[in-house]
Design an enzyme around this catalytic site. Structure first.
Site, PDB file in Angstrom:
ATOM      1  N   PHE A  20      -2.764   3.835   7.984  1.00  0.00           N
ATOM      2  CA  PHE A  20      -2.023   2.829   8.734  1.00  0.00           C
ATOM      3  C   PHE A  20      -1.205   3.539   9.805  1.00  0.00           C
ATOM      4  O   PHE A  20      -1.211   4.763   9.905  1.00  0.00           O
ATOM      5  CB  PHE A  20      -1.113   2.004   7.809  1.00  0.00           C
ATOM      6  N   GLY A  77       0.822  -1.212   0.000  1.00  0.00           N
ATOM      7  CA  GLY A  77       0.000   0.000   0.000  1.00  0.00           C
ATOM      8  C   GLY A  77       0.854   1.259   0.000  1.00  0.00           C
ATOM      9  O   GLY A  77       0.527   2.246  -0.652  1.00  0.00           O
ATOM     10  N   LYS A  78       1.965   1.225   0.734  1.00  0.00           N
ATOM     11  CA  LYS A  78       2.860   2.376   0.776  1.00  0.00           C
ATOM     12  C   LYS A  78       3.503   2.579  -0.595  1.00  0.00           C
ATOM     13  O   LYS A  78       3.627   3.698  -1.073  1.00  0.00           O
ATOM     14  CB  LYS A  78       3.936   2.176   1.835  1.00  0.00           C
ATOM     15  N   GLU A 108      19.312  -0.281  10.566  1.00  0.00           N
ATOM     16  CA  GLU A 108      18.503   0.846  11.035  1.00  0.00           C
ATOM     17  C   GLU A 108      19.060   1.330  12.363  1.00  0.00           C
ATOM     18  O   GLU A 108      18.942   0.645  13.375  1.00  0.00           O
ATOM     19  CB  GLU A 108      17.031   0.459  11.179  1.00  0.00           C
ATOM     20  N   ARG A 168       3.936  12.860   4.103  1.00  0.00           N
ATOM     21  CA  ARG A 168       4.523  12.086   3.008  1.00  0.00           C
ATOM     22  C   ARG A 168       4.398  12.883   1.704  1.00  0.00           C
ATOM     23  O   ARG A 168       5.323  12.947   0.910  1.00  0.00           O
ATOM     24  CB  ARG A 168       3.810  10.737   2.901  1.00  0.00           C
ATOM     25  N   ASP A 211      11.120   6.992   6.301  1.00  0.00           N
ATOM     26  CA  ASP A 211      10.877   6.752   7.713  1.00  0.00           C
ATOM     27  C   ASP A 211      10.058   7.933   8.193  1.00  0.00           C
ATOM     28  O   ASP A 211      10.235   9.051   7.712  1.00  0.00           O
ATOM     29  CB  ASP A 211      12.172   6.631   8.506  1.00  0.00           C
TER      30      ASP A 211
END
Length: 184
Positions: free
Chosen positions: A139, A13-14, A35, A168, A64
């Site tokens: 989400f 989905g992202k 990370e 985003r 992120d």
């Protein structure tokens, strides 16, 4: 000009959201990356995108996002996924129950790497923590974050509305401006 990129994520989905926002082919690729632990999403993304490009050798995108609560001096920041994994959105709300200052920000750092190097783009949205979980779209912490100037959480907004105002989207707009992309 970017025509396609691999997004390091396990979330299809992202990848679809980025493809829509960028107007290019974005393929989800699951890859374990180094990370670092930091509240700063830019520091995390710089390391992750360098690792991703070194492993794949193709144009890559890494993002992120952090949720910073003012009253908590920026926590959970880029560690929000750890908070969500251990206590969930309800747990964050329970911890915030006594706060009089519910101001928060969400910031996305979007890293792009190719043979020409690494570039980082950011987008930040001011807002507040809701007092209860609301909405079913989106989400992560979308159901508990209310952007400034509105009364809906990101999860209560239709996808098209969220994509117009999200952190985003702001990071993507910065990337698009840098590369002259004409996506949505």
């Amino acid at each position: 000009m970017i025509e396609r990129a691999s997004l390091i994520t396990g979330n299809e989905g992202k990848a679809a959201e980025y493809a829509t926002l960028l107007g290019i082919d974005v393929r989800a690729v699951k890859e374990d990356l180094i990370e670092i632990q930091s509240l700063d999403v830019v520091a995390v993304v710089e390391r992750k995108v360098a690792d991703a490009y070194a492993k794949l050798g193709v144009p890559v995108l890494v993002d992120d996002t952090g949720l910073a609560v003012n009253a908590w001096n920026g926590l959970p920041g880029a560690l929000v996924a750890w908070f969500l994994g251990s206590v969930g959105t309800q747990g964050i709300l329970d911890m915030a129950a006594g706060l009089t200052d519910r101001a928060a920000t969400v910031t996305t750092a979007l890293g792009y790497a190719d043979a020409n190097g690494i570039r980082i783009f950011t987008g930040t949205v001011q807002g507040t923590l809701a007092t209860e979980r609301r909405g079913t779209n989106g989400f992560s912490y979308d159901e508990i974050f209310v952007p400034a100037g509105g009364d809906l959480t990101f999860a209560e907004m239709p996808t098209e509305q969220k994509n117009l105002v999200s952190h985003r989207r702001l990071a993507v707009d910065a990337l698009r401006a840098e590369f002259g992309l004409t996506g949505s």
